[in-house]
Enzyme design. Structure first.
Site, PDB file in Angstrom:
ATOM      1  N   TYR A  49       0.728  -1.536   0.364  1.00 26.47           N
ATOM      2  CA  TYR A  49       0.220   0.233  -0.200  1.00 26.47           C
ATOM      3  C   TYR A  49       0.924   1.712  -0.116  1.00 26.47           C
ATOM      4  O   TYR A  49       2.253   1.137   0.558  1.00 26.47           O
ATOM      5  CB  TYR A  49      -0.619   0.596   1.109  1.00 26.47           C
ATOM      6  N   SER A 206     -13.481  -2.609  -0.976  1.00 30.05           N
ATOM      7  CA  SER A 206     -14.277  -2.235  -1.886  1.00 30.05           C
ATOM      8  C   SER A 206     -15.410  -2.326  -1.535  1.00 30.05           C
ATOM      9  O   SER A 206     -16.464  -2.999  -2.487  1.00 30.05           O
ATOM     10  CB  SER A 206     -14.056  -2.646  -3.703  1.00 30.05           C
ATOM     11  N   PRO A 207     -15.878  -2.376  -0.520  1.00 33.61           N
ATOM     12  CA  PRO A 207     -17.466  -2.771  -0.305  1.00 33.61           C
ATOM     13  C   PRO A 207     -19.072  -1.621  -0.444  1.00 33.61           C
ATOM     14  O   PRO A 207     -19.869  -1.909  -0.931  1.00 33.61           O
ATOM     15  CB  PRO A 207     -18.126  -2.779   0.939  1.00 33.61           C
ATOM     16  N   ALA A 209     -18.232  -0.485  -3.918  1.00 36.23           N
ATOM     17  CA  ALA A 209     -17.960  -0.479  -5.621  1.00 36.23           C
ATOM     18  C   ALA A 209     -17.297   0.403  -5.532  1.00 36.23           C
ATOM     19  O   ALA A 209     -17.464   0.581  -7.451  1.00 36.23           O
ATOM     20  CB  ALA A 209     -18.715  -1.053  -5.785  1.00 36.23           C
ATOM     21  N   PHE A 214     -22.785   5.196  -5.633  1.00 36.09           N
ATOM     22  CA  PHE A 214     -23.252   6.216  -6.062  1.00 36.09           C
ATOM     23  C   PHE A 214     -23.507   7.168  -7.575  1.00 36.09           C
ATOM     24  O   PHE A 214     -24.021   8.729  -7.302  1.00 36.09           O
ATOM     25  CB  PHE A 214     -22.574   7.289  -5.487  1.00 36.09           C
TER      26      PHE A 214
END
Length: 296
Positions: A49, A206-207, A209, A214
């Site tokens: 990361y 990535s809950p 998406a 949105f």
């Protein structure tokens, strides 16, 4: 053991974009305090990361108040390599699941995070030519040395998960996979079913998406948003992020979403998702909206 926090946690705080948050050492310490105050005790990292820099940023913050360590379950991942400034010897993107690399990466993560040990280490992605005996040997060494307490995987399809588990004396603790109301693969390809069978808790990245939830110009996103709000409205909840997290957590597999925001307000909102309830019919209404048709 702080690993026990994993068993009871509903959410994890993810540091994938921590290098973009603009925080200094004190800022990371405040972020840790904010998460703990909300009852979030699982902190999700990976060696790669921030171009192999995010763990060190977090570690400098934790070092300002090291007593916080015993309130935390610290997770890291290893195995993804790519060209970066921090480690210029990496010349090409590839995966390394060798014993040597796993041990080296875990040692580096513990030093960078200044955490003394990892509660949980995950193989970030499976290499197509990984030697499971090498992985098992690395796990045994790291456990024996006290550097890692439990192990798991990330992004492992069912056959590879089963294959690796067959080489290990101790059960893998989790499989961290992508899932959201707009990404249903894990619910349909056996990943979540295997977690239920083995009584392990899946972590989910990535809950939301990647923000697609949105998107008011995408027909699928609009359908899912309407279905989520239809469930949330009687409970006084209309925020899509809260509803999407609640939908994931309502699944009987006890899914643990990884919330990767450095915004304290969004972190607070995520913590409020635990109060939203989904019946099985509610859950399927969102699933069906994502599929674009009723279930058979």
């Amino acid at each position: 053991m702080t690993t026990n926090f994993f068993t009871h946690a509903r959410l994890a705080h993810g540091y994938w974009r921590a290098h973009e948050w603009g925080l200094d050492d004190q800022g990371f310490l405040r972020m840790i305090h904010q998460a703990l105050a909300l009852g979030i005790r699982v902190f999700d990292h990976a060696a790669c990361y921030g171009g192999f820099t995010a763990e060190e940023m977090f570690g400098r913050g934790l070092a300002l108040e090291p007593s916080l360590r015993e309130q935390m379950c610290i997770v890291s991942k290893c195995g993804i390599l790519f060209p970066n400034k921090a480690l210029p010897w990496m010349k090409a993107k590839h995966y390394d699941n060798s014993r040597k690399h796993i041990v080296w990466s875990a040692e580096r993560s513990v030093r960078s995070l200044q955490c003394g040990y990892l509660d949980l280490l995950l193989i970030h992605r499976p290499s197509p030519c990984a030697n499971p005996e090498e992985i098992a040997g690395a796990f045994d060494e790291l456990r024996r040395r006290g550097l890692v307490r439990r192990f798991g995987v990330s992004n492992f399809p069912v056959p590879k998960f089963r294959m690796l588990q067959s080489y290990l004396a101790e059960p893998l603790l989790t499989n961290q996979v992508e899932a959201s109301p707009l990404h249903l693969n894990a619910f349909d390809d056996g990943t979540i079913d295997l977690a239920l069978r083995m009584r392990i808790r899946p972590m989910v990245w990535s809950p939301l998406a990647g923000g697609r939830l949105f998107d008011t110009t995408d027909a699928r996103s609009v359908r899912v948003a309407e279905a989520l709000r239809a469930v949330g409205a009687p409970q006084g909840e209309e925020r899509l992020d809260v509803l999407a997290l609640a939908w994931l957590m309502a699944h009987p597999a006890s899914i643990m979403p990884v919330v990767g925001s450095g915004n304290p307000a969004r972190l607070r909102a995520a913590a409020e998702a635990v109060r939203v309830k989904f019946s099985e019919a509610d859950w399927i209404s969102v699933y069906a909206a994502s599929q674009g048709h009723e279930v058979p």
